[in-house]
Enzyme design. Sequence first.
Site, PDB file in Angstrom:
ATOM      1  N   GLY A  50       9.722  -9.009 -12.117  1.00  0.00           N
ATOM      2  CA  GLY A  50       9.372  -8.863 -13.525  1.00  0.00           C
ATOM      3  C   GLY A  50       8.848 -10.148 -14.135  1.00  0.00           C
ATOM      4  N   ASN A  51       9.215 -11.297 -13.538  1.00  0.00           N
ATOM      5  CA  ASN A  51       8.741 -12.580 -14.052  1.00  0.00           C
ATOM      6  C   ASN A  51       7.291 -12.857 -13.664  1.00  0.00           C
ATOM      7  OD1 ASN A  51      11.062 -13.336 -15.448  1.00  0.00           O
ATOM      8  ND2 ASN A  51      12.025 -14.143 -13.611  1.00  0.00           N
ATOM      9  N   LYS A 107      23.868  -5.929 -12.800  1.00  0.00           N
ATOM     10  CA  LYS A 107      22.417  -6.140 -12.771  1.00  0.00           C
ATOM     11  C   LYS A 107      21.949  -6.847 -14.040  1.00  0.00           C
ATOM     12  CE  LYS A 107      18.196  -5.789 -11.359  1.00  0.00           C
ATOM     13  NZ  LYS A 107      17.719  -6.634 -10.250  1.00  0.00           N
ATOM     14  N   LYS A 162      15.468  -3.434  -7.939  1.00  0.00           N
ATOM     15  CA  LYS A 162      14.126  -3.037  -7.490  1.00  0.00           C
ATOM     16  C   LYS A 162      13.871  -3.400  -6.040  1.00  0.00           C
ATOM     17  CE  LYS A 162      11.867  -7.208  -7.756  1.00  0.00           C
ATOM     18  NZ  LYS A 162      11.203  -7.941  -6.671  1.00  0.00           N
ATOM     19  N   LYS A 211      17.869  -9.568  -2.523  1.00  0.00           N
ATOM     20  CA  LYS A 211      16.608  -9.615  -1.778  1.00  0.00           C
ATOM     21  C   LYS A 211      16.871  -9.658  -0.279  1.00  0.00           C
ATOM     22  CE  LYS A 211      13.921 -11.828  -5.464  1.00  0.00           C
ATOM     23  NZ  LYS A 211      14.829 -11.367  -6.520  1.00  0.00           N
TER      24      LYS A 211
END
Length: 320
Positions: free
Chosen positions: A19-20, A137, A221, A283
């Site tokens: 998102g960044n 989250k 995500k 991740k």
Amino acid sequence: MKKGVDIMAKKLAVIAIGGNAVNRPGEVPNAENMLKNISETASYLADMIEKDYDIVITHGNGPQVGNILIQQDIAKDKVPPFPMDVNGAMTQGYLGYMIIKSLKNILVERGIEKEIASVVTQIVVDEKDEGFKNPSKPVGPFYTEKEGKQLQEEKGWDFKEDSGRGWRRVVPSPIPLEVIEKKIIQKLVDEDFLVVAGGGGGIPVIKKDGKIIGVEAVIDKDRASALIAKDLNADEFIILTAVEKVALNFGKENQKDLDELTVEEAEKYMSEGHFAKGSMLPKIEACLSFVKESGKPALITDMQKLTEALEGKTGTKIVK
């Protein structure tokens, strides 16, 4: 598509962008800045398409859905706030539009004929998932510790410190189990479309009495992207983030960057607490999920280093 490109020779990659990459830290989160940033991201994705990759693009939405929550809180006396699943769907819609438009414009400039579709994606979770008992989250902007505690007291939100960067609101993050639209995404890939899917980790839903019901949560995500990559039998799973390589002792004097990680090594480092829960750990877990089930590689790197990473010159490759 450029003439002379052999479709059969192409690789399929699922690429998760953060998102960044849409809103940079400290930047005004307006549409103009978002489009500027997405256009830059699209240029790197176009480079990959020129290297004969087919891609499915997933994206984060933490900053964006956080801003929607702020807007709705300010306007709550005029318009009732929407639940998290609806807010997630909103970000899928407008970010999908921005990605499609930006990538299409760049491909046209480069003489590449390629259709792109964005799929509003629902992902099934278990209503008994432990994530609902332990919100974890991060969403929205960073706050000081004082601001976070004040908001927690005023609004009943849960807050946690995020990797030394500040305090953020946390919401339930259940494990993704099933992609509702997986057959649609597969059909589009088979028809040689570029696809944007699974935005923000997908819209979290449960199945109950034969119905699909949205729930108040945010799916990670990267985990959702790994699930999509496995469903599509992708050749590679790539996570683009804010660092060039995964590191041990991140941010310390003895930081050690890693060129390659085996599953066994990654699990050892995780057990030793090397990867932060709010940033790198999910991740790594997502990559391991893909690599262990598919036997194919995953890659973590900075967006600006993507081309070099695909050539094996940088990035961290996770292998079985």
